[in-house]
Design an enzyme around this catalytic site. Structure first.
Site, PDB file in Angstrom:
ATOM      1  N   THR A   1       0.828  -1.212   0.000  1.00 13.15           N
ATOM      2  CA  THR A   1       0.000   0.000   0.000  1.00 13.15           C
ATOM      3  C   THR A   1       0.864   1.264   0.000  1.00 13.15           C
ATOM      4  OG1 THR A   1      -1.606  -1.241   1.283  1.00 13.15           O
ATOM      5  CG2 THR A   1      -1.893   1.144   1.226  1.00 13.15           C
TER       6      THR A   1
ATOM      7  N   LYS B   1       6.035   1.675  12.810  1.00 14.15           N
ATOM      8  CA  LYS B   1       5.919   2.036  14.238  1.00 14.15           C
ATOM      9  C   LYS B   1       6.234   0.866  15.151  1.00 14.15           C
ATOM     10  CE  LYS B   1       1.644   1.027  12.575  1.00 14.15           C
ATOM     11  NZ  LYS B   1       0.913   1.469  11.402  1.00 14.15           N
TER      12      LYS B   1
ATOM     13  N   LYS C   1       2.341   3.787  18.586  1.00 10.00           N
ATOM     14  CA  LYS C   1       2.502   5.174  18.129  1.00 10.00           C
ATOM     15  C   LYS C   1       2.694   6.111  19.323  1.00 10.00           C
ATOM     16  CE  LYS C   1      -0.339   4.154  14.117  1.00 10.00           C
ATOM     17  NZ  LYS C   1      -1.728   4.077  13.654  1.00 10.00           N
TER      18      LYS C   1
END
Ligand SMILES: NC(=O)c1ccc[n+]([C@@H]2O[C@H](COP(=O)([O-])OP(=O)(O)OC[C@H]3O[C@@H](n4cnc5c(N)ncnc54)[C@H](OP(=O)(O)O)[C@@H]3O)[C@@H](O)[C@H]2O)c1
Length: 439
Positions: free
Chosen positions: A14, A107, A207
């Site tokens: 993606t 992350k 995150k």
């Protein structure tokens, strides 16, 4: 014009395919912004034959991303594979060992190994760009690292997971159950087949761990974050929140406290008028509190190929310009050990939903359990279930939903009060407890 910056991109899914598309179609603007030509020379993914909807002509192909590191035509390694270990970790370590800068959107990798990788990057005299790793296309990393450098950051509150925000928004807007909205998110490609990582709050925690380190100058400790997901949020809670002037959002929250850093991921009641409450669907929002600036809130797309690629390309331009900053804002030796404030020390208002047996003395017992621990109630909402005939005239003994909103109290106190209420047999189910975030 300087010599070209040559990119090797590992991972063409993606995000990776979007980076290729945008770099190819914006070459002239990028060259001007970067001050030198930017060119992709090598790529790596698992399946060479897969049609990715982008032109890979002219790039060297590597089945093994680590082999790409040694390519003399690769100056910067862009890791867009994902995962806290495996190919992504091996690749990033190999790139740093070879003295090549890294750009990543990963992350999970940074939350687990960030400090160690920062140490390796420093030793090699190169940077690790990771704007895309938190809140996708929203420039939160640069904001914290650079734009807020003149501030002592005191707090972060963020909607950091678009999947959860989409589910909660649909539950509220269409009065649907969690399970229905999750299934819809999966159908639309917003949620994975196994949604645990998102709805369990773990993605938000990764995150938040990164933001916490940047904001407070500490080492990363993803395991120190208290995590609650959204799986137990019911339509009853969403409706009650609405009546009381709140919306329920999955938040990542980090604050300095007297005992350390309180970092937690939990569904929270946020006032409807706040920017965070008004952030709907798959969008993300991140609010920072700085002593000089006050509050700043950034809102935008937290995921998606193009949005995330936008952040990767910002890192590419920094790299081309030779803009090198310490990975987590400070040299690794200056990062402080992470000092965790326990969740039991949290102080704030609470939403409590109880299923109270409709018996004489139940309310008085609940009120006493609260008063015994100095907990003041801001409001009590009871919707008696519709009853007919004689039942409506007296106590039925059947459980009735009751919602309490408390003034600020310690988590230990409210938990102790609820234990006492449960032990006294006043309630038919485990209570629902949601923290109120006064934004
Ligand atoms: N998607 C988002 O909206 C988004 C937002 C923010 C951050 N991110 C982060 O961006 C990173 C990439 O996410 P994504 O959504 O683009 O993932 P993705 O669509 O699953 O793509 C992963 C890519 O990595 C390749 N790959 C997997 N294992 C490999 C290996 N051993 N060697 C070489 N290539 C390998 C895959 O190859 P094949 O295609 O051949 O299978 C695929 O091209 C992750 O760290 C993610 O957390 C994603």
């Amino acid at each position: 014009m300087g010599k070209p910056l040559r990119l090797g991109i590992a991972g063409l899914g993606t995000v990776g395919a979007s980076v290729v598309r945008i770099v190819r179609s914006n070459l002239s603007t990028l060259t001007l912004r970067a001050g030198r030509p930017v060119t992709i020379t090598a790529v790596s993914a698992r399946d060479r034959k897969r049609d990715r909807g982008v032109d890979l002509g002219g790039f060297a192909w590597y089945d093994d991303p680590v082999a790409m590191v040694a390519d003399p035509n690769v100056d910067v390694v862009i890791e867009l594979i994902g995962g806290a270990s495996g190919a992504a970790e091996t690749l990033v370590r190999a790139a740093l060992a070879a003295g090549k800068p890294v750009i990543t959107a990963n992350k999970a990798l940074l939350a687990r190994h960030g400090v160690e990788l920062a140490r390796l990057a420093e030793a090699a005299g190169v940077g690790i760009g990771f704007e895309a790793a938190v809140a996708g296309g929203i420039p939160v990393i640069k904001t914290l690292k650079e734009s807020l450098a003149g501030n002592t950051v005191t707090g972060i509150v963020g909607i950091l997971n678009g999947t959860c925000n989409y589910i909660l928004t649909r539950m509220e807007k269409e009065q649907l159950s969690f399970a229905t909205c999750l299934a819809e998110a999966q159908r639309l490609g917003y949620a994975e087949a196994d949604p645990t990582f998102d709805v369990g709050g773990f993605d938000t925690a990764h995150k938040l761990a990164i933001l916490t380190s940047l904001a407070f100058g500490t080492e990363i400790d993803a395991d120190a974050i208290y995590v609650e997901g959204i799986t137990s949020i019911s339509l009853d809670d969403i409706k009650a929140a609405d009546e009381l002037g709140y919306r329920i959002k999955l938040l990542g929250v980090a604050r300095r406290t007297d005992t350390g850093i309180e970092a937690r991921v939990n569904p929270a009641m946020v006032p409807k008028k706040s920017v965070v409450a008004q952030t709907s669907g798959v969008l993300n929002a991140v609010a920072f509190d700085g002593d000089a600036l006050g509050e700043v809130v950034l809102v935008g797309p937290g995921a998606g190929g193009n949005a995330t690629a936008s952040s990767v390309i910002a890192d590419i331009v920094d790299q081309a310009r030779g803009h090198l900053t310490p990975v987590f804002g400070l040299p690794v030796v200056e990062l402080m050990p992470y000092q965790k404030a326990e969740i039991q020390a949290h102080k704030g208002g609470y939403y409590v939903r109880l299923s109270v047996y409709d018996r004489p003395g139940a309310f008085a017992g609940i009120a006493k359990s609260m008063a015994d621990r100095d907990i003041s109630l801001e409001s009590i909402v009871q919707h008696r279930r519709a009853l007919d005939g004689e039942e409506a005239l007296g106590h039925t003994g059947a459980p009735q939903p009751v919602v309490l909103i408390t003034y600020a109290t310690r988590e230990t106190e409210i938990r102790a009060a609820l234990d006492a209420i449960e032990a006294a047999g006043h309630i038919a189910e485990k209570p629902t407890l949601i923290r109120i975030e006064s934004l």
